[in-house]
Write a protein that holds these residues in place. Sequence first.
Motif, mmCIF file in Angstrom:
data_model
loop_
_atom_site.group_PDB
_atom_site.id
_atom_site.type_symbol
_atom_site.label_atom_id
_atom_site.label_comp_id
_atom_site.label_asym_id
_atom_site.label_seq_id
_atom_site.Cartn_x
_atom_site.Cartn_y
_atom_site.Cartn_z
ATOM 1 N N LEU A 68 14.063 -5.047 -29.892
ATOM 2 C CA LEU A 68 12.713 -5.619 -29.948
ATOM 3 C C LEU A 68 12.081 -5.295 -31.296
ATOM 4 O O LEU A 68 11.851 -4.131 -31.615
ATOM 5 N N SER B 117 8.797 -6.261 -33.886
ATOM 6 C CA SER B 117 7.463 -6.824 -33.777
ATOM 7 C C SER B 117 6.665 -6.669 -35.056
ATOM 8 O O SER B 117 6.861 -5.717 -35.824
ATOM 9 N N ALA C 12 5.180 -7.183 -27.210
ATOM 10 C CA ALA C 12 6.548 -6.649 -27.143
ATOM 11 C C ALA C 12 6.643 -5.502 -26.141
ATOM 12 O O ALA C 12 7.604 -5.421 -25.369
ATOM 13 N N VAL D 217 9.999 -0.627 -29.073
ATOM 14 C CA VAL D 217 9.597 -1.679 -30.005
ATOM 15 C C VAL D 217 9.635 -1.110 -31.418
ATOM 16 O O VAL D 217 9.075 -0.043 -31.681
ATOM 17 N N VAL E 278 8.649 -10.638 -32.179
ATOM 18 C CA VAL E 278 7.294 -11.055 -31.809
ATOM 19 C C VAL E 278 6.458 -11.137 -33.072
ATOM 20 O O VAL E 278 6.358 -10.171 -33.832
#
Length: 187
Positions: free
Chosen positions: A89, A91, A101, A109, A148
Amino acid sequence: MLRAVALLLLACMGVPGPVQAGTAAAWDALREGRAVLLLRHATAPGMGDPANFALGDCSTQRNLDRRGREQARRWGHLLRSQGIARPRLLSSRWCRARDTAQELGLGAVEPLPALDSFFADRTRAAAQTAQLVEAVNALMSGTVMVLVSHQVNITALTGVYPASGEGLILARPLRVPARVLARIAPP
């Protein structure tokens, strides 16, 4: 019968459904690390950031509302239902993107400055988009990734103006413009 006709009409008009029939190959590519999922942060009322915006202070930023947090959690459920439970992940450092996220509930994240919004300084668009492409392409092939970011970043990379919480599955390696395999409406 009416539902089938409505879905067919939406597909013909290019309006994304929760998971379109033609997206199976895109989900496969995402699961296999041959694609990435790029999400626009979930619903955060307003536009841009307040004049007193400070990157490290969420109280000065436009943030997710209750609907945005629920939308992000629904994305987490959708991803798990598609067999994506522990992606990498990445972001933007903006609170609304980072919180999206985190609300996915899929793991830690990592901030990636190349995903940060350049809404207030569009002169950075080309250079920052090139940095994003380079950063993603430098990650090991086969890595399942969810990114994201923000509307301006996604539009610069893809030419698509996504809705809040909308996702695009993009072919790897990334390029400009990115090859969009599927558009996934906010769940």
